[in-house]
Design a protein around this motif. Structure first.
Motif, PDB file in Angstrom:
ATOM      1  N   ALA A 108     -15.011  58.520  75.714  1.00 17.71           N
ATOM      2  CA  ALA A 108     -13.825  57.826  76.226  1.00 17.71           C
ATOM      3  C   ALA A 108     -13.783  57.894  77.751  1.00 17.71           C
ATOM      4  CB  ALA A 108     -12.570  58.445  75.620  1.00 17.71           C
ATOM      5  N   TYR A 153      -6.130  53.082  77.213  1.00 19.04           N
ATOM      6  CA  TYR A 153      -6.578  52.214  78.303  1.00 19.04           C
ATOM      7  C   TYR A 153      -6.063  50.785  78.137  1.00 19.04           C
ATOM      8  CZ  TYR A 153      -9.882  55.971  79.423  1.00 19.04           C
ATOM      9  OH  TYR A 153     -10.430  57.170  79.761  1.00 19.04           O
ATOM     10  N   THR A 200     -10.599  47.895  68.002  1.00 21.41           N
ATOM     11  CA  THR A 200     -11.205  49.010  67.288  1.00 21.41           C
ATOM     12  C   THR A 200     -11.219  48.721  65.790  1.00 21.41           C
ATOM     13  OG1 THR A 200      -9.096  50.157  67.048  1.00 21.41           O
ATOM     14  CG2 THR A 200     -10.382  50.630  69.042  1.00 21.41           C
ATOM     15  N   LEU A 229     -11.689  58.376  68.002  1.00 25.80           N
ATOM     16  CA  LEU A 229     -12.040  57.687  69.243  1.00 25.80           C
ATOM     17  C   LEU A 229     -11.093  56.528  69.523  1.00 25.80           C
ATOM     18  CD1 LEU A 229     -14.058  57.412  71.603  1.00 25.80           C
ATOM     19  CD2 LEU A 229     -15.452  55.936  70.121  1.00 25.80           C
ATOM     20  N   LEU A 238      -8.158  57.697  71.653  1.00 30.44           N
ATOM     21  CA  LEU A 238      -8.510  58.022  73.031  1.00 30.44           C
ATOM     22  C   LEU A 238      -8.727  56.766  73.859  1.00 30.44           C
ATOM     23  CD1 LEU A 238     -10.955  61.021  72.440  1.00 30.44           C
ATOM     24  CD2 LEU A 238      -8.537  61.091  73.024  1.00 30.44           C
ATOM     25  N   LEU A 239      -9.321  55.735  73.263  1.00 30.88           N
ATOM     26  CA  LEU A 239      -9.553  54.489  73.990  1.00 30.88           C
ATOM     27  C   LEU A 239      -8.298  53.619  74.038  1.00 30.88           C
ATOM     28  CD1 LEU A 239     -13.107  53.508  72.671  1.00 30.88           C
ATOM     29  CD2 LEU A 239     -12.521  54.442  74.903  1.00 30.88           C
TER      30      LEU A 239
END
Length: 368
Positions: free
Chosen positions: A275, A250, A259, A243, A246-247
């Protein structure tokens, strides 16, 4: 060959040892047999079958249902042949059959291939054949069936453990390989493109004017490229995705993504939807809070859930505005955020107030 290969070899070794025992019993008791020649023929067939199955089971492709069924049928035939060789009085009193412990080999391969349930089924079939052979329930039939059930259960359990261990080992190897590749790409990017973009951003800020705008754009592209370095070789393992990666795409000068240091692995579909929900929340920040609004994304992994929080410094949401938007058909929050997370079995909590910014908390339970 996998972690199960030693278990299949162990079954072959067991069958060979059981053959030695059956041969010793044959040598000491064949004079009491009604048809000694048939007893020796059955023993020779058992030796040949042990050699054939040992070679065939060495190849994983040979461990199919057809061969397992043939293995069990051959074992039952050898066991029931005892009716024609061993005197009935000796069998009914608990005497040894021709194959003796060799019959457990078929139960072990069934358990190894199909698990505890398959091993139990094979044990009951062999036990029923032994009961038919002896004609009555004796301590020998009961003890033999119980031992076969225990052997099948233990082998099935060990088989499942080795399957799990092999899967985890494969995932660890793939994760290590992907991590090394990501680090290699990151070093190459850092030594070339990323350093140039960082230099353009710094010099543009120093010069000001149009150069400052060019520097800002270079900074944004640097952040995007840094996230792509991670996304390019995701540490995805057999249907899972990190994850964090995927984040991370941004992230920008206006969006800070925090994270954990370790991968946050989720099923690929779950990670993609979570996400996307976070991306919709960030789109709302850019749309409703202005181009200069800042946002912070925080990922927290708990033992039973993953939480993604999106906080901004915008003007906040007036009371009743979300309900009014849903009533008028604007379903951005209701569908793109709340709907996605709800379909994943999670919850969405939105905290906001005029002049206080907005915080959207997405919480999704971890799959068992």
């Amino acid at each position: 060959m996998g972690l199960q290969a030693p278990l299949w070899r162990a079954v072959t070794v067991f069958r060979v040892a059981a053959l030695v025992y059956a041969t010793v019993l044959m040598l000491t008791g064949f004079r009491d047999f009604t048809r000694p020649w048939l007893g020796w023929a059955v023993l020779a067939a058992m030796i040949a079958w042990t050699a054939v199955t040992g070679v065939h089971y060495h190849d994983p492709a040979g461990r199919n249902r057809s061969w397992l069924a043939a293995d069990l049928a051959f074992t039952l035939a050898c066991l029931l042949a005892s009716m024609l060789v061993v005197p009935a009085a000796k069998l009914s009193s608990g005497g040894a059959t021709l194959p003796m412990a060799w019959v457990a080999g078929a139960v072990l391969v069934w358990a190894l291939r199909g698990g505890r349930r398959a091993g139990g089924i094979a044990a009951l079939i062999v036990g029923a054949a032994d009961l038919f052979l002896r004609g009555e329930i004796t301590s020998a039939t009961v003890n033999g069936t119980v031992l076969l059930l225990l052997a099948g259960g233990v082998m099935g359990y060990v088989s499942r453990l080795t399957d799990d261990a092999e899967t985890r080992l494969q995932r660890a190897v793939e994760l290590e390989a992907a991590t090394r590749e990501r680090e290699r790409l990151a070093r190459g990017m850092h030594d070339s493109v990323l350093q140039v973009l960082a230099l353009v951003q710094r010099r543009g800020t120093e010069l000001g004017g149009e150069a400052a705008e060019l520097g800002r754009l270079a900074g944004e592209q640097e952040a995007v490229l840094r996230s792509l370095v991670g996304v390019h070789v995701t540490a995805a393992v057999a249907g899972t995705a990190d994850l964090r990666l995927l984040l991370g795409r941004y992230g920008s000068p206006l969006v800070t993504v925090a994270t954990p240091a370790t991968p946050v692995l989720l099923p690929a579909a779950v990670a993609a939807e979570l996400a996307a929900a976070a991306g919709s929340a960030l789109d709302n920040v850019a749309t409703h809070c202005g181009s200069s609004a800042r946002a912070w994304v925080l990922v927290e992994q708990e033992p039973d859930a993953v939480t993604v929080s999106i906080r901004d410094d915008g003007p906040g949401i007036a009371p009743g505005r979300l309900a009014e938007a849903a009533t008028s058909g604007r379903l951005g929050v209701a569908q793109s955020i709340q709907g996605r997370v709800r379909d994943l079995g999670g919850t969405v909590a939105i905290t906001s107030g005029p002049g206080q910014g907005t915080e959207v908390e997405l919480r999704v339970p971890l799959p068992r």
